[in-house]
Enzyme design. Structure first.
Site, PDB file in Angstrom:
ATOM      1  N   ASP A 302       4.559  10.485  93.188  1.00 22.58           N
ATOM      2  CA  ASP A 302       5.303  10.212  91.950  1.00 22.58           C
ATOM      3  C   ASP A 302       4.655   9.003  91.275  1.00 22.58           C
ATOM      4  O   ASP A 302       3.793   8.344  91.853  1.00 22.58           O
ATOM      5  CB  ASP A 302       6.781   9.919  92.280  1.00 22.58           C
ATOM      6  CG  ASP A 302       7.693   9.837  91.046  1.00 22.58           C
ATOM      7  OD1 ASP A 302       7.305  10.334  89.972  1.00 22.58           O
ATOM      8  OD2 ASP A 302       8.799   9.270  91.160  1.00 22.58           O
ATOM      9  N   HIS A 303       5.067   8.729  90.063  1.00 19.55           N
ATOM     10  CA  HIS A 303       4.708   7.479  89.390  1.00 19.55           C
ATOM     11  C   HIS A 303       5.923   6.561  89.391  1.00 19.55           C
ATOM     12  O   HIS A 303       7.022   6.994  89.068  1.00 19.55           O
ATOM     13  CB  HIS A 303       4.288   7.732  87.941  1.00 19.55           C
ATOM     14  CG  HIS A 303       2.978   8.430  87.809  1.00 19.55           C
ATOM     15  ND1 HIS A 303       2.740   9.400  86.860  1.00 19.55           N
ATOM     16  CD2 HIS A 303       1.827   8.305  88.515  1.00 19.55           C
ATOM     17  CE1 HIS A 303       1.488   9.832  86.989  1.00 19.55           C
ATOM     18  NE2 HIS A 303       0.923   9.186  87.981  1.00 19.55           N
ATOM     19  N   TYR A 476       9.785   9.735  86.785  1.00 23.73           N
ATOM     20  CA  TYR A 476      10.198  11.153  86.827  1.00 23.73           C
ATOM     21  C   TYR A 476       8.989  12.092  86.855  1.00 23.73           C
ATOM     22  O   TYR A 476       8.941  13.072  86.127  1.00 23.73           O
ATOM     23  CB  TYR A 476      11.111  11.502  85.633  1.00 23.73           C
ATOM     24  CG  TYR A 476      12.363  10.653  85.545  1.00 23.73           C
ATOM     25  CD1 TYR A 476      13.478  10.941  86.342  1.00 23.73           C
ATOM     26  CD2 TYR A 476      12.436   9.559  84.689  1.00 23.73           C
ATOM     27  CE1 TYR A 476      14.625  10.160  86.277  1.00 23.73           C
ATOM     28  CE2 TYR A 476      13.581   8.772  84.617  1.00 23.73           C
ATOM     29  CZ  TYR A 476      14.675   9.080  85.416  1.00 23.73           C
ATOM     30  OH  TYR A 476      15.813   8.306  85.355  1.00 23.73           O
ATOM     31  N   HIS A 477       8.026  11.792  87.744  1.00 27.74           N
ATOM     32  CA  HIS A 477       6.833  12.635  87.855  1.00 27.74           C
ATOM     33  C   HIS A 477       6.592  13.121  89.289  1.00 27.74           C
ATOM     34  O   HIS A 477       5.475  13.001  89.796  1.00 27.74           O
ATOM     35  CB  HIS A 477       5.591  11.872  87.363  1.00 27.74           C
ATOM     36  CG  HIS A 477       5.659  11.485  85.926  1.00 27.74           C
ATOM     37  ND1 HIS A 477       4.889  10.475  85.380  1.00 27.74           N
ATOM     38  CD2 HIS A 477       6.389  11.983  84.899  1.00 27.74           C
ATOM     39  CE1 HIS A 477       5.156  10.366  84.088  1.00 27.74           C
ATOM     40  NE2 HIS A 477       6.066  11.265  83.776  1.00 27.74           N
ATOM     41  N   PRO A 478       7.592  13.705  89.969  1.00 22.39           N
ATOM     42  CA  PRO A 478       7.345  14.199  91.332  1.00 22.39           C
ATOM     43  C   PRO A 478       6.348  15.353  91.309  1.00 22.39           C
ATOM     44  O   PRO A 478       6.349  16.167  90.385  1.00 22.39           O
ATOM     45  CB  PRO A 478       8.723  14.649  91.814  1.00 22.39           C
ATOM     46  CG  PRO A 478       9.489  14.947  90.572  1.00 22.39           C
ATOM     47  CD  PRO A 478       8.973  13.994  89.540  1.00 22.39           C
TER      48      PRO A 478
END
EC number: 1.1.99.1
Length: 552
Positions: A302-303, A476-478
């Protein structure tokens, strides 16, 4: 019960699933069932349709799965938000609408992995273009006839966007006129997935609108997948629940393939529930093992990002737009004209930099915002302000997704293991110090007031680390939890086909082998466009010859 059969069943009507549904049904003889656990993308609901309202869907449950992580051991054991989209459009229905593709070098790196040789930038750029209609027209890097509407920032937008970009350049970083063009590195304007009429351009609007009238496409909403059905190693159908009643089990059979597009959290969860995953773990959950595949749910990435916030000395920020008495006028202008503050996600400038020479391409991303507020709309500062969202792009930290229960409505156990390496801490300390340097450039002198967050009293490594530990949030980048490749932890091959299985693919952000340098939506759509051609047996689009920047 009357069990229907389809050529393809797609699980998840999100950024990837809707692309596949639209492209596969272009072949009139191909029948497709599209299953979505959420509801429709209600076009009259301003919360998902108005770009400036992007915080609203994250606050509720109608459009958001609202997962929470397990206590994150390096983040003061905080249980952190992991919002994912629910409804037609998936996360493209609730995301921040930033149209950022990542760096060409991300794809070049993917293509060094065995079995992924045809994922170079030259192979992928034609599919980014195929998906896109950019409002100022196409060129070597951009499309002009795709389903995804992309809006570019316009003259006359907020002065703070221009001042922040100028400050980045004054601090010694490059300027770029297109973060998705020849050179990603540097500061410049940011494109967004918004239509010419100022509406969110989700994949439901772009792809499903052109496909939903086709007789060969069946779309079911409020249809939660229980499990994929197998005959030995062959996927033969899907068992799903309509509504919230677990007794209302339905089945659909498939002639060709089941296409799992449920995203980086739910795709591994559905595979595990269906008996595909690490066999010892599946047995411990009392699930019959269909296929032992140890990589399912592993390699999760993620980020992470934080906000650096400043008071604004001039009344030029978006702070007045947060006041209830100004919102009806903003809403009316958006509703009737598709213009004004409501028509923008307010992420109209940003950039990518390298925090040190050890990185061959940018490792830090910036989103600039002309107001001081949390991404989910909470903790707005009660005065004029502005902020930079900043975070590292390719953390070495790795997490995992694990089933907690066989109940299809139960959330899985999610652990990102954020900030688990020394590189993470070094990058975040550097990011704070570089951001402060940028914020103190002459371009921001007319606007910059006191530092609100972290606060200028925090200076030492230990103080900055403490700030990150307590305040950094997900971007919110899984991704990457069913990765492509040929090694023992890979879940799918370079065409999304699940290793050791027949008639089953995963096509979504979970199959990225490594997270990209930027927001995920554009690349998830590209992946689906590329694999759609492979599923249809079509020749790949001709490779691009467009050059890209590599730092010397």
């Amino acid at each position: 019960m009357n069990i229907k059969e389809y050529d393809y069943i797609i699980i998840g009507a999100g950024s990837a699933g809707n692309v596949l549904a639209a492209r596969l049904t272009e072949d009139k003889d191909t029948t497709v069932l599209l299953l979505e656990a959420g509801g429709p993308d209600y076009r009259l609901d301003f919360r998902t349709q108005m770009p400036a309202a992007l915080a609203y869907p994250l606050q509720g449950r109608r459009y958001n799965w609202a997962y929470l992580t397990d206590p994150e051991p390096h983040m003061n054991n905080r249980r952190m938000e992991c919002g994912r989209g629910k409804g037609l459009g998936g996360s493209s229905l609730i995301n921040g609408m930033c149209y950022i593709r990542g760096n060409a070098m991300d794809l070049e790196q993917w293509a060094t992995h065995k079995g992924l040789e045809n994922w170079t930038y030259a192979d992928c750029l034609p599919y980014y273009k195929k998906a896109e209609t950019r409002d100022i027209g196409g060129n070597d890097y951009h499309g002009d006839s795709g389903p995804v509407s992309v809006a570019t920032p316009k003259n006359g937008n907020n002065v703070l966007f221009h001042a922040m970009v100028e400050a980045g350049v004054q601090a010694g970083y490059p300027r770029t006129d297109d973060l998705n063009g020849y050179q990603q590195e540097g500061f410049g304007p940011m494109d967004r997935t918004v239509t010419p009429k100022g509406r969110r351009s989700s994949t439901a609007r772009g792809y499903l609108d052109m496909a939903k009238g086709r007789p060969n496409l069946t779309i079911l909403t409020h249809a939660t997948t229980n499990k994929i059905l197998f005959n030995q190693k062959q996927a033969i159908g899907v068992e799903y629940i309509i509504g919230a009643d677990q007794n209302n089990l339905q089945r659909a059979l498939v002639k060709r393939e089941v296409l799992l597009c449920a995203g980086a959290i739910a795709s591994p969860q559905i595979l595990q529930r269906s008996g595909v995953g690490q066999s010892t773990f599946l047995k411990s959950m009392d699930i019959d093992v269909v296929h032992d595949l140890p990589g399912v749910g592993e390699n999760l990435q993620d980020h992470l990002e934080m906000y650096l916030q400043y008071k604004c000395k001039q009344p030029v920020s978006l702070y007045p737009a947060l006041k209830w008495y100004n919102q009806p006028a903003i809403g009316a202008e958006w509703l009737f004209n598709g213009t004004g503050i409501g028509a923008s996600n307010q992420f109209e400038a940003g950039g990518f930099i390298r925090s040190s020479d050890e990185f061959k391409w940018p490792n830090i991303q910036y989103h600039f915002l002309p107001v001081a507020i949390n991404y989910n709309g909470s903790n707005a500062v009660k005065e004029h302000g502005f902020q930079a969202h900043v975070g590292s792009m390719r953390s070495p930290s790795r997490g995992r997704i694990k089933l907690k229960s066989k109940d299809p409505f139960a959330h899985p156990s999610i652990l990102f293991n954020y900030m688990s390496t020394e590189q993470d801490w070094r990058e975040f300390r550097d990011a704070i110090r570089i951001t402060r340097e940028i914020m103190h450039q002459p371009a921001l002198d007319p606007y910059r007031g006191d530092e609100i967050s972290p606060g200028k009293h925090l200076q030492t490594d230990a103080e900055l680390d403490d700030f990150v530990r307590n305040h950094a949030e997900t971007a919110y980048h899984p991704s990457c939890s069913c990765k492509m490749g040929e090694d023992e932890m890979a879940v799918v091959d370079g065409q999304g086909r699940v290793h050791g299985m027949n008639g089953l693919r995963v096509v979504d952000a979970s199959i990225m082998p490594l997270i990209i340098t930027g927001n995920l939506n554009a690349t998830t759509i590209m992946i689906a466009e590329k694999i759609a051609d492979q599923i249809r047996g079509r020749e790949a689009l001709p490779r691009s010859t467009a050059p890209f920047y590599v730092a010397s």
